[in-house]
Design an enzyme around this catalytic site. Structure first.
Site, short mmCIF file in Angstrom:
data_model
loop_
_atom_site.label_atom_id
_atom_site.label_comp_id
_atom_site.label_asym_id
_atom_site.label_seq_id
_atom_site.Cartn_x
_atom_site.Cartn_y
_atom_site.Cartn_z
N LEU A 8 -4.15 61.09 36.18
CA LEU A 8 -4.53 59.53 36.17
C LEU A 8 -3.37 59.05 36.43
CD1 LEU A 8 -7.11 59.30 33.50
CD2 LEU A 8 -7.60 60.31 35.73
N ALA A 9 -3.17 58.14 37.73
CA ALA A 9 -2.08 57.38 38.07
C ALA A 9 -2.33 56.08 38.56
CB ALA A 9 -1.23 58.41 38.77
N GLN A 73 -9.13 54.82 42.79
CA GLN A 73 -9.64 54.12 41.89
C GLN A 73 -9.58 52.61 42.15
OE1 GLN A 73 -8.31 54.10 37.83
NE2 GLN A 73 -10.40 53.66 37.05
N HIS A 360 47.16 68.06 45.64
CA HIS A 360 47.15 66.54 45.47
C HIS A 360 46.95 65.66 46.87
CE1 HIS A 360 50.70 68.06 42.86
NE2 HIS A 360 51.10 68.24 44.09
N TYR A 384 37.57 64.55 63.41
CA TYR A 384 36.68 63.89 64.11
C TYR A 384 37.16 63.03 65.40
CZ TYR A 384 32.79 60.46 64.74
OH TYR A 384 31.93 59.79 65.35
N SER A 402 54.07 68.29 53.29
CA SER A 402 53.47 67.34 52.76
C SER A 402 53.29 66.27 53.92
CB SER A 402 54.25 66.50 51.57
OG SER A 402 54.33 67.40 50.40
#
Length: 454
Positions: A8-9, A73, A360, A384, A402
């Site tokens: 029932l909902a 319902q 890092h 990309y 780095s």
């Protein structure tokens, strides 16, 4: 004999103060009604009838393509009227199990016990004893046998003193249910068709009525407002945390963890506070998860470590791999055995090989990185080109200095060394040293600009 579940909902949930249908409000990032549907499937239901009303479009959109029969319902005239909407899809030989879309914590084991308690051709109802039963329908017994259910507004003083209450959850034979629903009347204080009235009819027809009870009353509690919703959320989280501890996890504080999916843990797993699990998460033995980490649809192997405030989504950590603090693994990322990424390193569709490290401030996307590789701080795979993604391949034992940019598609051969600050646009051979930065200049006697006084 088929198991036909009616959920029932149809209610709006006015007290939620929301445009969202009540049953779509979430517990652990999943709607209440979806919890009930999943539980119904887990006990082997042959069919599920979802009785809906308010917010039909939102409900259908949220639940998507599932094995559900949608029964409208149009007017909310009571629980008996709601169940009656499912009659066209109920066979005489069915066992009908009636559940509620706003009672999300009901467990499969409780429903299985209820079904086992139902006599042949009889009825079984789920009841619970409460210290304060105010507001609930009472179970009326004579000489220990159930003879009916009386709602709070229709109960007399003697009945109001009864502590055993009706949860609304029941198992009923299909043929008899049709007959009893056809006899219902709305001649009561609410002016509604009560489903509970079928129990007195069953007794009058000489049908045997048994009861079962849940392990905990919280299983049968519903949410009519956001306060109750929050209470159910906490109860759900406590229950899921308990499962993890029983399975071998050490939760630093079980009240400060959020489980929003299916989590499997090995032995001696340590979970610090404010960790969030979403989706399907598989964790091996001796894993350590730091405070504030978020794990979504991922696999973590034995002895791995996830340091505080890291996000692991759709990714894998190998044996003794480590990530964080403040690391992010996006879908398709994988750390092989003993690999490590540190703070503010992000990986997406990338594999970091055995023993390789990115300590890092790096972005590694669409990359295949071999074993024994060192990725210096500030390294970026430029994957990309504005239209398409391209692959970066870094073979074993490469040293990346780095602040290096690797413009894909590009391959770095085994043992190569890339000087700090280089922008690599072409393939690098094995054991080569490549430096692409501009030659350093020294200008002696340089005078800094002086601020002009105004």
């Amino acid at each position: 004999m088929a198991l036909n579940v009616v959920i029932l909902a149809a209610g709006k949930g006015t007290r939620m103060r929301s445009d969202l249908p009540k049953v779509l409000h979430p517990i652990a990032h999943k709607s209440m009604v979806q919890h009930v549907i999943d539980t119904a499937h887990s006990i082997g239901s042959d069919a599920i009838q979802l009785v809906y009303g308010y917010g039909a479009d939102k409900l259908k959109s949220a639940l998507g393509e599932q094995q559900l029969n949608w029964m409208l319902q149009a007017e909310q005239l009571g629980t008996g009227h709601a169940v009656a909407q499912a009659i066209p899809n109920i066979d005489d030989n069915d066992t009908v199990l009636i559940l509620y879309g706003d009672v999300p914590l009901i467990q499969a084991s409780t429903l299985e016990a209820l079904l086992a308690a139902r006599p042949d051709h009889g009825v079984a109802i789920l009841t619970v004893n409460l210290v304060n039963p105010t507001g609930y329908g009472r179970i009326v017994r004579e000489q220990g046998k159930v003879v009916g259910i009386v709602e709070q507004k229709d109960a007399n003083a003697e009945q109001l003193a009864i502590n055993e209450i009706n949860t609304g959850i029941m198992a009923v034979p299909g043929k008899a249910l049709k007959t009893w629903l056809g006899r219902l009347s709305n001649n009561n204080a609410q002016g509604e068709y009560y489903l509970t009235d079928i129990i007195a009819m069953a007794h009058a027809d000489g049908v045997e009525i048994n009861t079962a009870q849940p392990q905990s009353a919280i299983e049968v509690e519903g949410a009519n407002n956001r306060v109750q919703l929050a209470q159910l959320e906490r109860a759900y989280q406590a229950r899921e945390a308990e499962k993890l501890m029983i399975a071998g996890a050490n939760l630093r504080d079980p009240s400060r963890i959020d489980i929003r999916g299916e989590v499997t843990v090995g032995m001696d797993v340590m979970v610090d506070v404010n960790v969030i699990f979403e989706g399907k998460v598989v964790i091996g033995n001796n894993v350590s998860i730091g405070a504030g980490a978020i794990l979504i649809d991922c696999e973590i192997a034995d002895n791995a470590e996830i340091k505080p405030y890291s996000i692991i989504e759709g990714a894998k950590l190998g044996v003794a791999a480590s990530a964080g603090p403040f690391a992010r693994l996006r879908p398709g990322a994988e750390l092989m055995q003993d690999a490590h990424i540190g703070n503010f390193v992000e990986m997406k569709k990338a594999v970091l090989g055995v023993g390789s490290k990115a300590g890092h401030l790096a972005y590694l996307g669409d990359a295949q990185i071999g074993a024994g590789v060192n990725i210096g701080a500030g390294t970026i795979t430029c994957n990309y080109d504005g239209a398409n993604k391209h692959l970066t391949v870094i073979e074993d034992n490469v040293f990346v200095g780095s602040d290096t940019q690797l413009v894909a598609p590009v391959t770095i051969g085994k043992g190569a060394t890339l000087g700090a600050g280089s922008t690599i646009t072409r393939d690098v051979g094995e054991d080569e040293l490549v430096i692409t930065r501009v030659k350093q200049k020294h200008l002696t006697g340089w005078q800094r600009p002086v601020k002009i006084k105004k």
